[in-house]
Design an enzyme around this catalytic site. Structure first.
Site, PDB file in Angstrom:
ATOM      1  N   GLU A  82      -9.251   6.047   7.692  1.00 38.68           N
ATOM      2  CA  GLU A  82      -7.746   6.217   7.623  1.00 38.68           C
ATOM      3  C   GLU A  82      -7.275   7.681   6.904  1.00 38.68           C
ATOM      4  OE1 GLU A  82      -5.779   2.015   7.020  1.00 38.68           O
ATOM      5  OE2 GLU A  82      -7.489   2.256   5.877  1.00 38.68           O
ATOM      6  N   ARG A 122       0.779  -1.242   0.043  1.00 39.95           N
ATOM      7  CA  ARG A 122       0.108   0.016  -0.049  1.00 39.95           C
ATOM      8  C   ARG A 122       0.771   1.131  -0.042  1.00 39.95           C
ATOM      9  NH1 ARG A 122      -5.496   1.767   0.899  1.00 39.95           N
ATOM     10  NH2 ARG A 122      -5.989  -0.507   0.855  1.00 39.95           N
ATOM     11  N   ARG A 159      -2.992   2.786  11.105  1.00 37.69           N
ATOM     12  CA  ARG A 159      -4.160   3.530  10.181  1.00 37.69           C
ATOM     13  C   ARG A 159      -3.358   4.125   9.051  1.00 37.69           C
ATOM     14  NH1 ARG A 159      -7.611   8.119  13.784  1.00 37.69           N
ATOM     15  NH2 ARG A 159      -9.457   8.293  12.328  1.00 37.69           N
ATOM     16  N   ALA A 167      -8.782  -1.224   6.781  1.00 35.02           N
ATOM     17  CA  ALA A 167      -8.692  -0.539   5.315  1.00 35.02           C
ATOM     18  C   ALA A 167      -9.713   0.326   5.124  1.00 35.02           C
ATOM     19  CB  ALA A 167      -8.978  -1.786   4.155  1.00 35.02           C
TER      20      ALA A 167
END
Length: 776
Positions: free
Chosen positions: A728, A327, A359, A527
């Site tokens: 997030e 990510r 996070r 997510a």
């Protein structure tokens, strides 16, 4: 799966009476009165035993001897548990790689790693006894930092990256070129409720586990694997957590496993609750990163080529580093089009605790990398960093990410224009320039930084959710779903969706604890997908029941089902208005099924990791932050003077909850990049393992002028009531504070790169100021 249309509409959209309203958190009153029960508040069964861990005294080496005689003889000790007592597999790894033992067998991989557990009649007795062990080891030199790991060549997973175009050629042809290195520190989760689990044995070896976890099904799976039992023998329940932030996604499993193993062996209920020091020393953090970049650009600041390497300190095992570092790669573009680029990641093994989800899940580190590149370009060319940012935004014809996803919903140009005006950025920039010219020691800085964050699990199989809804004869509703509540307001949002579907007020809906025996095979609440996935699953279940009631009412009153509507605690059938409880009772007597499961799988996703190409995200959340800071160049002290946040949540399910998430996320991100510093010594011991040495933001650190607004937008994708995820993304708005600090330091030597690493502690700011003064 959308709600049936009501007769009253506004602008073609059904009138909503519960959804999109500012409703309080479902436990708000309980939180402030002490009525919200956490695991340590639950009444303990008679004879409950308490556990403590005996940890390794070194960070790397071999366990050659373990004498537990004095531990066994200590007052209150009932049992000692080691790797030899595990009936199944000694592994609690999230990905099942076998690299994360519950107890050390022979090889020690980090300081404090569990060698054994003590079960005693009290927590104090267990902790005191654990200190009596005599441990013999053969010490090896540990790898502590990212640089140590890079030098050793040890990794937890293979290198991975994206390559687009011809980077070498693009760099060679660029009119301008810059390179540098950025160190990005980790972050402690510092949840208010620490890790905790209570395991209660049942019949035939069954176990009921109360766990403070974001992923009950993973706890169930890992405990079953550890004990050699079927998953159906393990039930995991969680009503609420006192914070999680990713730290309880995979790493809650080990603490539950200690309790479960002890309960399995002793046949007593067993509780595992480490103190704050042990919790911080034995749990993973946000990954530290070292970023090396080489960028080519033209006179306007347009990026022509970028070669960057992201090296992450993963710790001793993989944990969730596969997804976290992926990510980071996915978000190294942030809001910017990169035509020719090479983005490489290295997952470095070190002899520190395994880093884990936090996070943003790697996204913040990737964004930090590209934002430093943007600032470096602006400094080199003497341009306003905001102009360089906007020059590089995704745009028509420049709208494909390095991983092949086309940006279809880009609202950043409009959003940036709005916050540029509302924050009065240009005028303040001029004012700050004038201030800095006349102030020798105090310097101000300002930055406006955008955000584009992909929403979906990049592990595709996790993009699914289930729910279970019961309607009782009195009209009250029982709601179960796979999401977990950690203070973020998920439960109230899902309850709003169900209440809206049935046209009833919120008191009718009771949200129950997340429970693997009611909703199986859940995905983690992570997510930022909790509302998206579980909201749609709950809607699916509630709609199934509503449609049955509507069909029954239509037949009973001889009207078309299209003329049956649910609102204001009633069911309207033609010209008849029937109280909802009365209609439910009639449906029950007519043998209408008033219970249903619901399911949702996120559509449109496809990702080929081997090719580095696909659509890993359903949509993107956008935002921007404008931050202004004041620093003292003689001490490194920092004050955040003003912050303007503008965030895209689509059509918010609950604006009050979402604004709270934006405020909290920003402050947590600001803390990560300013005062929160993790320090390991050369022996691998975490020295910042308590509030006395690890500093999270306080009320004093908040911006003096703190402005938050929601961007008026709708989600173009068919999400729950066209809302967008909010958990997030706001954390990354804190990057604006770091960029503003760098801007203030840059005023000391305009045109020169700022050697500021994260976190920008007072020491780091003072060091950067000293460097800038020396090169003027």
């Amino acid at each position: 799966m959308r709600p049936l249309p009501d007769t009253n509409t506004v602008n073609g959209e059904a009138t909503l009476r519960v959804v999109r309203r500012d409703l309080p958190h479902d436990s708000a009153r309980k939180h402030v009165t002490g009525g919200a029960a956490y695991i340590d508040d639950l009444r303990e069964p008679e004879g409950t035993l308490h556990l403590a861990i005996g940890g390794a005294p070194i960070a790397r080496g071999k366990l050659t001897g373990l004498n537990l005689t004095a531990v066994r003889a200590a007052p209150g000790v009932v049992a000692i548990i080691t790797a030899a007592d595990i009936p199944g597999t000694n592994d609690v790894s999230a990905l099942g790689l076998g690299d994360d033992p519950l107890f050390v067998d022979s090889q020690i991989s980090f300081h404090g790693q569990a060698l054994f557990a003590v079960a005693a009649t009290s927590r104090d007795a267990a902790r005191k006894a654990a200190l009596l062990a005599k441990v013999e080891t053969e010490t090896e030199t540990p790898n502590i930092s990212v640089e140590d790991g890079l030098q050793s060549g040890e990794t937890v997973l293979n290198d991975y990256g994206f390559v687009v175009g011809d980077v070498a050629s693009a760099l060679a042809k660029s009119p301008h070129r810059a390179s540098g290195t950025l160190h990005i520190g980790g972050q402690e989760h510092f949840y208010l409720e620490g890790q905790i689990a209570l395991a209660i044995p049942g019949e035939e070896g069954d176990l009921h586990i109360f766990s403070s976890t974001q992923h009950p099904s993973e706890v169930q799976h890992i405990v079953a694997h550890l004990l050699g039992l079927p998953q159906a023998a393990i039930t995991v329940e969680v009503r609420r957590m006192g914070g999680g932030f990713g730290g309880k996604e995979s790493q809650a499993s080990a603490w539950a496993a200690y309790a479960a193993l002890a309960a399995h062996i002793t046949k007593h209920a067993c509780k595992m609750r480490p103190d704050r020091d042990a919790d911080m020393a034995m749990t993973g953090k946000r990954h530290d990163f070292r970023v090396d970049y080489d960028v080519g650009f033209d006179d306007s600041g347009l990026i022509l080529g970028l070669d960057t390497t992201l090296a992450a300190r993963c710790g001793y095992s993989a944990d969730l580093s596969a997804g976290v570092v992926d990510r980071a790669l996915f978000h190294t573009d942030n809001a910017y089009y990169l035509s020719d680029t090479n983005i490489l990641s290295k997952r470095v093994r070190t002899n520190t605790v395994s880093n884990t989800a936090f996070r943003g899940f790697g996204g913040p580190q990737g964004m930090m990398a590209i934002e430093r590149v943007i600032d470096c370009i602006a400094w080199r060319l003497g341009l306003d960093p905001l102009d360089v940012r906007m020059r590089n935004y995704y745009a028509p014809g420049r709208d494909v990410t390095p991983y092949g996803q086309t940006i279809e919903d880009n609202v950043l140009p409009e959003l940036t224009s709005q916050i540029e005006r509302s924050s009065d950025y240009r005028a303040r920039r001029n004012e700050i320039t004038t201030f800095n010219a006349g102030s020798r020691f105090l310097k101000r800085g300002i930055a406006l930084v955008p955000l584009k964050f992909g929403i979906s699990f990049t592990a595709q199989h996790l993009n699914q959710g289930s729910a279970l809804v019961h309607v009782y004869r009195d009209g009250s509703v029982h709601l179960n779903h796979g999401g977990t509540e950690m203070g973020q307001g998920l439960f109230v949002k899902i309850a709003q969706v169900v209440a809206e579907t049935f046209g009833i007020s919120m008191p009718y809906v009771k949200v129950m604890a997340t429970h693997t025996a009611k909703v199986p095979n859940t995905s983690p609440t992570a997510a930022s997908s909790g509302s998206d996935i579980n909201g749609m699953a709950a809607l699916d279940a509630a709609m199934a029941i509503r449609n049955r009631i509507a069909a029954f009412a239509a037949e009973r009153y001889q009207v078309d089902a299209a003329h049956v509507s649910f609102r204001d605690d009633t069911v309207i059938v033609g010209n008849e208005v029937i109280p909802f409880p009365e209609m439910v009772e009639a449906a029950y007597r007519a043998r209408v099924h008033l219970s249903s499961t619901g399911f949702y799988a996120t559509p449109k996703l496809h990702w080929d990791r081997d090719k580095g190409h696909g659509r890993p995200f359903f949509y993107f959340a956008y935002g921007a932050a404008c931050a202004e800071v004041l620093i003292d160049t003689t001490t490194g002290e920092l004050r955040v003077l003003r912050t303007d946040l503008l965030h895209d949540v689509g059509r918010s399910l609950n604006p009050a909850i979402d604004i709270g998430q934006i405020e909290g996320g920003f402050v947590q991100g600001m803390g990560w990049l300013t005062g929160e510093e993790l320090v390991f010594d050369d022996k691998g011991r975490l020295r910042t393992h308590a509030p006395s040495t690890y500093k999270i933001p306080t009320a004093f650190d908040l911006p003096e002028d703190f402005r938050v607004a929601l961007f008026d937008n709708t989600n173009r994708e068919d999400t729950i009531y066209r809302s967008k995820a909010v958990g997030e993304p706001p954390l990354m708005l804190g990057i604006a504070v770091f960029a503003a600090i760098a801007d203030a330091i840059h005023s000391l030597a305009p045109g020169k790169p700022v050697p500021l690493n994260a976190p920008a502690t007072a020491e780091s700011i003072l060091h950067a100021c000293s460097c800038m003064v020396s090169i003027r």
